[in-house]
Design a protein around this motif. Sequence first.
Motif, PDB file in Angstrom:
ATOM      1  N   LYS A 267      24.230  41.277   1.034  1.00  0.00           N
ATOM      2  CA  LYS A 267      24.430  41.569   2.452  1.00  0.00           C
ATOM      3  C   LYS A 267      25.614  42.535   2.547  1.00  0.00           C
ATOM      4  O   LYS A 267      26.492  42.547   1.692  1.00  0.00           O
ATOM      5  CB  LYS A 267      24.653  40.313   3.277  1.00  0.00           C
ATOM      6  CG  LYS A 267      25.768  39.430   2.817  1.00  0.00           C
ATOM      7  CD  LYS A 267      25.810  38.145   3.613  1.00  0.00           C
ATOM      8  CE  LYS A 267      26.867  37.224   3.038  1.00  0.00           C
ATOM      9  NZ  LYS A 267      26.974  35.990   3.760  1.00  0.00           N
ATOM     10  N   PHE A 268      25.603  43.364   3.586  1.00  0.00           N
ATOM     11  CA  PHE A 268      26.599  44.440   3.660  1.00  0.00           C
ATOM     12  C   PHE A 268      28.024  43.924   3.695  1.00  0.00           C
ATOM     13  O   PHE A 268      28.948  44.617   3.289  1.00  0.00           O
ATOM     14  CB  PHE A 268      26.325  45.355   4.859  1.00  0.00           C
ATOM     15  CG  PHE A 268      26.727  44.777   6.184  1.00  0.00           C
ATOM     16  CD1 PHE A 268      27.987  45.003   6.692  1.00  0.00           C
ATOM     17  CD2 PHE A 268      25.840  44.010   6.912  1.00  0.00           C
ATOM     18  CE1 PHE A 268      28.373  44.468   7.912  1.00  0.00           C
ATOM     19  CE2 PHE A 268      26.209  43.479   8.132  1.00  0.00           C
ATOM     20  CZ  PHE A 268      27.473  43.701   8.632  1.00  0.00           C
TER      21      PHE A 268
ATOM     22  N   LEU B 127      24.343  50.369   3.247  1.00  0.00           N
ATOM     23  CA  LEU B 127      24.345  51.088   4.517  1.00  0.00           C
ATOM     24  C   LEU B 127      25.058  52.427   4.363  1.00  0.00           C
ATOM     25  O   LEU B 127      25.877  52.624   3.455  1.00  0.00           O
ATOM     26  CB  LEU B 127      25.042  50.258   5.590  1.00  0.00           C
ATOM     27  CG  LEU B 127      24.501  48.845   5.800  1.00  0.00           C
ATOM     28  CD1 LEU B 127      25.313  48.118   6.855  1.00  0.00           C
ATOM     29  CD2 LEU B 127      23.036  48.866   6.172  1.00  0.00           C
ATOM     30  N   LEU B 128      24.783  53.343   5.261  1.00  0.00           N
ATOM     31  CA  LEU B 128      25.379  54.681   5.203  1.00  0.00           C
ATOM     32  C   LEU B 128      26.896  54.665   5.293  1.00  0.00           C
ATOM     33  O   LEU B 128      27.571  55.417   4.586  1.00  0.00           O
ATOM     34  CB  LEU B 128      24.800  55.554   6.325  1.00  0.00           C
ATOM     35  CG  LEU B 128      23.349  55.982   6.122  1.00  0.00           C
ATOM     36  CD1 LEU B 128      22.747  56.478   7.426  1.00  0.00           C
ATOM     37  CD2 LEU B 128      23.255  57.035   5.042  1.00  0.00           C
TER      38      LEU B 128
ATOM     39  N   TRP C  57      20.899  44.915 -13.828  1.00  0.00           N
ATOM     40  CA  TRP C  57      21.505  44.778 -12.511  1.00  0.00           C
ATOM     41  C   TRP C  57      22.339  43.513 -12.483  1.00  0.00           C
ATOM     42  O   TRP C  57      22.041  42.539 -13.164  1.00  0.00           O
ATOM     43  CB  TRP C  57      20.478  44.818 -11.384  1.00  0.00           C
ATOM     44  CG  TRP C  57      19.448  43.731 -11.339  1.00  0.00           C
ATOM     45  CD1 TRP C  57      18.227  43.728 -11.943  1.00  0.00           C
ATOM     46  CD2 TRP C  57      19.529  42.489 -10.634  1.00  0.00           C
ATOM     47  NE1 TRP C  57      17.554  42.568 -11.658  1.00  0.00           N
ATOM     48  CE2 TRP C  57      18.330  41.791 -10.856  1.00  0.00           C
ATOM     49  CE3 TRP C  57      20.506  41.894  -9.838  1.00  0.00           C
ATOM     50  CZ2 TRP C  57      18.074  40.530 -10.311  1.00  0.00           C
ATOM     51  CZ3 TRP C  57      20.250  40.640  -9.294  1.00  0.00           C
ATOM     52  CH2 TRP C  57      19.050  39.980  -9.528  1.00  0.00           C
ATOM     53  N   PHE C  58      23.426  43.609 -11.732  1.00  0.00           N
ATOM     54  CA  PHE C  58      24.319  42.474 -11.504  1.00  0.00           C
ATOM     55  C   PHE C  58      24.128  41.997 -10.081  1.00  0.00           C
ATOM     56  O   PHE C  58      24.004  42.808  -9.160  1.00  0.00           O
ATOM     57  CB  PHE C  58      25.795  42.887 -11.650  1.00  0.00           C
ATOM     58  CG  PHE C  58      26.263  43.043 -13.055  1.00  0.00           C
ATOM     59  CD1 PHE C  58      26.647  41.942 -13.795  1.00  0.00           C
ATOM     60  CD2 PHE C  58      26.337  44.291 -13.641  1.00  0.00           C
ATOM     61  CE1 PHE C  58      27.097  42.090 -15.095  1.00  0.00           C
ATOM     62  CE2 PHE C  58      26.779  44.457 -14.938  1.00  0.00           C
ATOM     63  CZ  PHE C  58      27.159  43.346 -15.667  1.00  0.00           C
ATOM     64  N   ASP C  59      24.139  40.699  -9.894  1.00  0.00           N
ATOM     65  CA  ASP C  59      24.228  40.155  -8.548  1.00  0.00           C
ATOM     66  C   ASP C  59      25.711  40.080  -8.210  1.00  0.00           C
ATOM     67  O   ASP C  59      26.566  40.180  -9.094  1.00  0.00           O
ATOM     68  CB  ASP C  59      23.574  38.780  -8.459  1.00  0.00           C
ATOM     69  CG  ASP C  59      22.809  38.601  -7.160  1.00  0.00           C
ATOM     70  OD1 ASP C  59      23.112  39.327  -6.189  1.00  0.00           O
ATOM     71  OD2 ASP C  59      21.912  37.756  -7.108  1.00  0.00           O
TER      72      ASP C  59
ATOM     73  N   ARG D 190      19.205  50.829   2.162  1.00  0.00           N
ATOM     74  CA  ARG D 190      18.284  49.902   2.810  1.00  0.00           C
ATOM     75  C   ARG D 190      17.171  50.732   3.450  1.00  0.00           C
ATOM     76  O   ARG D 190      17.440  51.805   4.015  1.00  0.00           O
ATOM     77  CB  ARG D 190      19.057  49.090   3.856  1.00  0.00           C
ATOM     78  CG  ARG D 190      18.384  47.824   4.264  1.00  0.00           C
ATOM     79  CD  ARG D 190      19.315  46.966   5.053  1.00  0.00           C
ATOM     80  NE  ARG D 190      19.451  47.485   6.419  1.00  0.00           N
ATOM     81  CZ  ARG D 190      20.279  46.986   7.325  1.00  0.00           C
ATOM     82  NH1 ARG D 190      21.063  45.980   7.009  1.00  0.00           N
ATOM     83  NH2 ARG D 190      20.341  47.490   8.518  1.00  0.00           N
ATOM     84  N   PRO D 191      15.917  50.280   3.367  1.00  0.00           N
ATOM     85  CA  PRO D 191      14.781  51.099   3.822  1.00  0.00           C
ATOM     86  C   PRO D 191      14.844  51.573   5.272  1.00  0.00           C
ATOM     87  O   PRO D 191      14.288  52.616   5.599  1.00  0.00           O
ATOM     88  CB  PRO D 191      13.573  50.185   3.616  1.00  0.00           C
ATOM     89  CG  PRO D 191      14.002  49.192   2.602  1.00  0.00           C
ATOM     90  CD  PRO D 191      15.483  49.025   2.770  1.00  0.00           C
TER      91      PRO D 191
END
Length: 168
Positions: free
Chosen positions: A85-86, A115-116, A59-61, A133-134
Amino acid sequence: MPDVIFQDGSIQRDDWTVVPRPAEGESLKIPEQGKALIPADLWLAGYEHFAGNYSVGVWFDSHDEPEILEGKVNELPVIAVNFPKFSDGRGYSIARLLRERFGYENELRAIGDVLLDQLQFMKRCGFSAYALRPDKDIKKAVRCLNFFSQGYQAATDTDVPLFRRRAS
């Protein structure tokens, strides 16, 4: 609900565990069972150990540079890109670089604050799997991924802009 992702048009069980970056002085703790996504730079540092192990992805940040894996990207079964963050759009650029410049062909997954309303744009940048996101309803993902029937500009999902597609 168990951990799930949206991939290939459906909700699927998520078999991958995102292993956080260890604190200073600590070692990486990879689960003994199952599949693990580890920080890309740590995979590269332990390349001799991880090469050919298809139960380890990276994974990349958002601040990481995908160039570190140039020439090795297709050795990985999964690459995830974290959206801390989105409103942080750097992950979109990472995805395009992985697909277009480095030719990554396997699963490219969006993780973090996903997010959707971002899914359609992520898809156009080359993402193929989404860990929402949960608190978001994953059952709405199909509609969000196909909200627009056509994109005007070229992207990873179509290399011909709309005006050229209409002309032919």
